[in-house]
Design a protein around this motif. Structure first.
Motif, PDB file in Angstrom:
ATOM      1  N   ASP A 153       0.852  -1.190   0.000  1.00 25.48           N
ATOM      2  CA  ASP A 153       0.000   0.000   0.000  1.00 25.48           C
ATOM      3  C   ASP A 153       0.890   1.243   0.000  1.00 25.48           C
ATOM      4  O   ASP A 153       1.454   1.611   1.024  1.00 25.48           O
ATOM      5  CB  ASP A 153      -0.896  -0.023   1.247  1.00 25.48           C
ATOM      6  N   LEU A 154       1.002   1.889  -1.163  1.00 29.68           N
ATOM      7  CA  LEU A 154       1.830   3.094  -1.238  1.00 29.68           C
ATOM      8  C   LEU A 154       0.958   4.350  -1.212  1.00 29.68           C
ATOM      9  O   LEU A 154       1.422   5.435  -1.528  1.00 29.68           O
ATOM     10  CB  LEU A 154       2.704   3.055  -2.501  1.00 29.68           C
ATOM     11  N   SER A 155      -0.299   4.198  -0.831  1.00 29.74           N
ATOM     12  CA  SER A 155      -1.168   5.368  -0.751  1.00 29.74           C
ATOM     13  C   SER A 155      -0.718   6.247   0.410  1.00 29.74           C
ATOM     14  O   SER A 155      -0.143   5.766   1.384  1.00 29.74           O
ATOM     15  CB  SER A 155      -2.625   4.941  -0.550  1.00 29.74           C
ATOM     16  N   ARG A 156      -0.988   7.547   0.304  1.00 30.66           N
ATOM     17  CA  ARG A 156      -0.493   8.500   1.286  1.00 30.66           C
ATOM     18  C   ARG A 156      -0.961   8.149   2.708  1.00 30.66           C
ATOM     19  O   ARG A 156      -0.192   8.182   3.650  1.00 30.66           O
ATOM     20  CB  ARG A 156      -0.985   9.893   0.898  1.00 30.66           C
ATOM     21  N   ASN A 157      -2.232   7.818   2.837  1.00 32.85           N
ATOM     22  CA  ASN A 157      -2.754   7.580   4.182  1.00 32.85           C
ATOM     23  C   ASN A 157      -2.952   6.099   4.520  1.00 32.85           C
ATOM     24  O   ASN A 157      -3.724   5.769   5.413  1.00 32.85           O
ATOM     25  CB  ASN A 157      -4.058   8.368   4.381  1.00 32.85           C
ATOM     26  N   ARG A 158      -2.251   5.238   3.797  1.00 35.51           N
ATOM     27  CA  ARG A 158      -2.277   3.789   4.074  1.00 35.51           C
ATOM     28  C   ARG A 158      -3.702   3.250   4.145  1.00 35.51           C
ATOM     29  O   ARG A 158      -4.048   2.503   5.044  1.00 35.51           O
ATOM     30  CB  ARG A 158      -1.613   3.473   5.411  1.00 35.51           C
ATOM     31  N   SER A 159      -4.522   3.670   3.196  1.00 31.69           N
ATOM     32  CA  SER A 159      -5.943   3.348   3.292  1.00 31.69           C
ATOM     33  C   SER A 159      -6.381   2.226   2.361  1.00 31.69           C
ATOM     34  O   SER A 159      -7.543   1.871   2.326  1.00 31.69           O
ATOM     35  CB  SER A 159      -6.754   4.600   2.963  1.00 31.69           C
ATOM     36  N   ARG A 160      -5.435   1.674   1.600  1.00 32.11           N
ATOM     37  CA  ARG A 160      -5.841   0.646   0.631  1.00 32.11           C
ATOM     38  C   ARG A 160      -6.156  -0.660   1.330  1.00 32.11           C
ATOM     39  O   ARG A 160      -5.408  -1.113   2.166  1.00 32.11           O
ATOM     40  CB  ARG A 160      -4.715   0.410  -0.379  1.00 32.11           C
ATOM     41  N   ARG A 161      -7.289  -1.274   0.969  1.00 31.17           N
ATOM     42  CA  ARG A 161      -7.656  -2.535   1.606  1.00 31.17           C
ATOM     43  C   ARG A 161      -7.686  -3.682   0.621  1.00 31.17           C
ATOM     44  O   ARG A 161      -7.679  -4.831   1.000  1.00 31.17           O
ATOM     45  CB  ARG A 161      -9.031  -2.393   2.263  1.00 31.17           C
ATOM     46  N   TYR A 162      -7.764  -3.340  -0.674  1.00 36.20           N
ATOM     47  CA  TYR A 162      -7.915  -4.399  -1.680  1.00 36.20           C
ATOM     48  C   TYR A 162      -6.760  -4.376  -2.666  1.00 36.20           C
ATOM     49  O   TYR A 162      -6.176  -3.321  -2.920  1.00 36.20           O
ATOM     50  CB  TYR A 162      -9.234  -4.213  -2.438  1.00 36.20           C
ATOM     51  N   CYS A 163      -6.449  -5.524  -3.221  1.00 31.31           N
ATOM     52  CA  CYS A 163      -5.414  -5.611  -4.239  1.00 31.31           C
ATOM     53  C   CYS A 163      -5.923  -4.950  -5.517  1.00 31.31           C
ATOM     54  O   CYS A 163      -7.088  -4.604  -5.609  1.00 31.31           O
ATOM     55  CB  CYS A 163      -5.053  -7.072  -4.493  1.00 31.31           C
ATOM     56  N   ASP A 164      -5.053  -4.810  -6.520  1.00 29.13           N
ATOM     57  CA  ASP A 164      -5.520  -4.134  -7.727  1.00 29.13           C
ATOM     58  C   ASP A 164      -5.918  -5.117  -8.824  1.00 29.13           C
ATOM     59  O   ASP A 164      -5.951  -4.756  -9.987  1.00 29.13           O
ATOM     60  CB  ASP A 164      -4.504  -3.093  -8.217  1.00 29.13           C
ATOM     61  N   SER A 165      -6.214  -6.361  -8.453  1.00 32.09           N
ATOM     62  CA  SER A 165      -6.804  -7.257  -9.442  1.00 32.09           C
ATOM     63  C   SER A 165      -8.147  -6.645  -9.838  1.00 32.09           C
ATOM     64  O   SER A 165      -8.724  -5.885  -9.071  1.00 32.09           O
ATOM     65  CB  SER A 165      -7.023  -8.652  -8.869  1.00 32.09           C
ATOM     66  N   ARG A 166      -8.638  -6.978 -11.012  1.00 30.67           N
ATOM     67  CA  ARG A 166      -9.812  -6.259 -11.508  1.00 30.67           C
ATOM     68  C   ARG A 166     -11.020  -6.436 -10.577  1.00 30.67           C
ATOM     69  O   ARG A 166     -11.699  -5.478 -10.244  1.00 30.67           O
ATOM     70  CB  ARG A 166     -10.155  -6.706 -12.925  1.00 30.67           C
ATOM     71  N   THR A 167     -11.232  -7.656 -10.135  1.00 25.59           N
ATOM     72  CA  THR A 167     -12.405  -7.920  -9.276  1.00 25.59           C
ATOM     73  C   THR A 167     -12.366  -7.099  -7.991  1.00 25.59           C
ATOM     74  O   THR A 167     -13.346  -6.461  -7.628  1.00 25.59           O
ATOM     75  CB  THR A 167     -12.470  -9.409  -8.867  1.00 25.59           C
ATOM     76  N   CYS A 168     -11.221  -7.146  -7.315  1.00 27.37           N
ATOM     77  CA  CYS A 168     -11.155  -6.485  -6.014  1.00 27.37           C
ATOM     78  C   CYS A 168     -11.143  -4.978  -6.167  1.00 27.37           C
ATOM     79  O   CYS A 168     -11.775  -4.267  -5.394  1.00 27.37           O
ATOM     80  CB  CYS A 168      -9.939  -6.960  -5.240  1.00 27.37           C
ATOM     81  N   GLY A 169     -10.453  -4.467  -7.180  1.00 32.18           N
ATOM     82  CA  GLY A 169     -10.452  -3.035  -7.446  1.00 32.18           C
ATOM     83  C   GLY A 169     -11.877  -2.553  -7.694  1.00 32.18           C
ATOM     84  O   GLY A 169     -12.327  -1.562  -7.117  1.00 32.18           O
ATOM     85  N   LEU A 172     -14.045  -2.423  -4.629  1.00 28.95           N
ATOM     86  CA  LEU A 172     -13.793  -1.231  -3.839  1.00 28.95           C
ATOM     87  C   LEU A 172     -14.552  -0.039  -4.403  1.00 28.95           C
ATOM     88  O   LEU A 172     -15.202   0.710  -3.689  1.00 28.95           O
ATOM     89  CB  LEU A 172     -12.289  -0.943  -3.827  1.00 28.95           C
ATOM     90  N   HIS A 173     -14.505   0.117  -5.729  1.00 28.51           N
ATOM     91  CA  HIS A 173     -15.198   1.242  -6.356  1.00 28.51           C
ATOM     92  C   HIS A 173     -16.704   1.154  -6.136  1.00 28.51           C
ATOM     93  O   HIS A 173     -17.363   2.138  -5.849  1.00 28.51           O
ATOM     94  CB  HIS A 173     -14.881   1.294  -7.853  1.00 28.51           C
ATOM     95  N   VAL A 174     -17.228  -0.057  -6.272  1.00 28.91           N
ATOM     96  CA  VAL A 174     -18.670  -0.257  -6.093  1.00 28.91           C
ATOM     97  C   VAL A 174     -19.067   0.080  -4.662  1.00 28.91           C
ATOM     98  O   VAL A 174     -20.038   0.797  -4.413  1.00 28.91           O
ATOM     99  CB  VAL A 174     -19.075  -1.707  -6.454  1.00 28.91           C
ATOM    100  N   ALA A 175     -18.274  -0.396  -3.707  1.00 27.77           N
ATOM    101  CA  ALA A 175     -18.572  -0.128  -2.299  1.00 27.77           C
ATOM    102  C   ALA A 175     -18.524   1.371  -2.018  1.00 27.77           C
ATOM    103  O   ALA A 175     -19.403   1.914  -1.336  1.00 27.77           O
ATOM    104  CB  ALA A 175     -17.578  -0.868  -1.405  1.00 27.77           C
ATOM    105  N   ALA A 176     -17.527   2.058  -2.593  1.00 23.67           N
ATOM    106  CA  ALA A 176     -17.393   3.499  -2.368  1.00 23.67           C
ATOM    107  C   ALA A 176     -18.571   4.241  -2.996  1.00 23.67           C
ATOM    108  O   ALA A 176     -19.131   5.163  -2.418  1.00 23.67           O
ATOM    109  CB  ALA A 176     -16.070   3.992  -2.962  1.00 23.67           C
ATOM    110  N   TYR A 177     -18.969   3.780  -4.194  1.00 21.94           N
ATOM    111  CA  TYR A 177     -20.084   4.400  -4.901  1.00 21.94           C
ATOM    112  C   TYR A 177     -21.375   4.238  -4.105  1.00 21.94           C
ATOM    113  O   TYR A 177     -22.123   5.193  -3.886  1.00 21.94           O
ATOM    114  CB  TYR A 177     -20.214   3.743  -6.286  1.00 21.94           C
ATOM    115  N   ARG A 178     -21.609   3.013  -3.599  1.00 21.09           N
ATOM    116  CA  ARG A 178     -22.811   2.752  -2.799  1.00 21.09           C
ATOM    117  C   ARG A 178     -22.818   3.615  -1.544  1.00 21.09           C
ATOM    118  O   ARG A 178     -23.843   4.150  -1.160  1.00 21.09           O
ATOM    119  CB  ARG A 178     -22.857   1.275  -2.395  1.00 21.09           C
ATOM    120  N   ALA A 179     -21.651   3.716  -0.928  1.00 22.87           N
ATOM    121  CA  ALA A 179     -21.560   4.498   0.308  1.00 22.87           C
ATOM    122  C   ALA A 179     -21.880   5.965   0.029  1.00 22.87           C
ATOM    123  O   ALA A 179     -22.615   6.604   0.781  1.00 22.87           O
ATOM    124  CB  ALA A 179     -20.158   4.356   0.909  1.00 22.87           C
TER     125      ALA A 179
END
Ligand SMILES: [Zn+2]
Ligand SMILES: [Zn+2]
Length: 186
Positions: A153-169, A172-179
């Motif tokens: 996780d090289l994000s600034r605030n260490r906030s990444r929870r999922y790998c960047d495989s297409r499914t998991c990425g 994450l986007h879907v969950a963020a969108y729903r939220a």
């Protein structure tokens, strides 16, 4: 923390290596044979390892398991113990180099090291720097329930929870969108 070119390459290599491990007993191994290992070595530009054999394959699979353990380590002390063992067994020889136009940096693998020792030394030290920098928690495994892929996780605030495989990425986007939508409508 400063991440040099070689550290970045070593990180990519170790993440890719850990992720060649089968997810369970029924899944295929991402390093099924010597040819696959040779291809891995070529793609990741691992130099001076000579002609590979079945011995190299089993040695690399063994250290792959140990690297996987480091990514799953619950805290810095556990990770440090694992990294120390891995790096000590590889017989490291720190050596300054400025090959191929890069600035001065240190290579850790001993001259003539096997591919497994090369990976253990240089990737092990790349992970060691994360512990030194107090950044061990950036070495993660994906939190998706059916995915244990390793990532850094090289994000600034260490906030990444999922790998960047297409499914998991996507997940994450879907969950963020729903939220966001829930927030907007709720
Ligand atoms: Zn280098
Ligand atoms: Zn994942």
């Amino acid at each position: 923390m400063l991440i040099t070119h070689d550290t970045r390459c070593a990180l990519e290599t170790v993440v890719d290596l850990v992720n060649t491990a089968p997810e369970d007993d029924t899944a295929p191994d991402g390093l099924p044979g010597v040819a696959a290992l040779t291809e891995f070595v070529r793609t990741h530009k691992i130099s001076d390892v000579g002609t590979l054999s079945d011995f190299d394959l089993s040695a690399v699979r063994r250290i792959r398991g140990r690297f996987a353990g480091i990514f799953a380590a619950p805290d810095a002390r556990t990770a440090a113990g694992m990294i120390n063992e891995l790096v000590a067994a590889a017989g490291t020889t720190p050596r300054l180099t400025d090959h191929d136009g890069y600035d001065w940096h240190v290579h850790y693998f001993a001259p003539g090291a096997s591919v497994a020792d090369h990976l253990a030394a240089d990737c092990g030290m790349a992970l060691a720097f994360f512990v030194v920098a107090g950044e061990q928690e950036r070495l993660r495994r994906c939190e998706a329930p059916d995915c244990r892929r390793a990532f850094v996780d090289l994000s600034r605030n260490r906030s990444r929870r999922y790998c960047d495989s297409r499914t998991c990425g996507n997940r994450l986007h879907v969950a963020a969108y729903r939220a966001r939508r829930k927030e907007a409508t709720g």
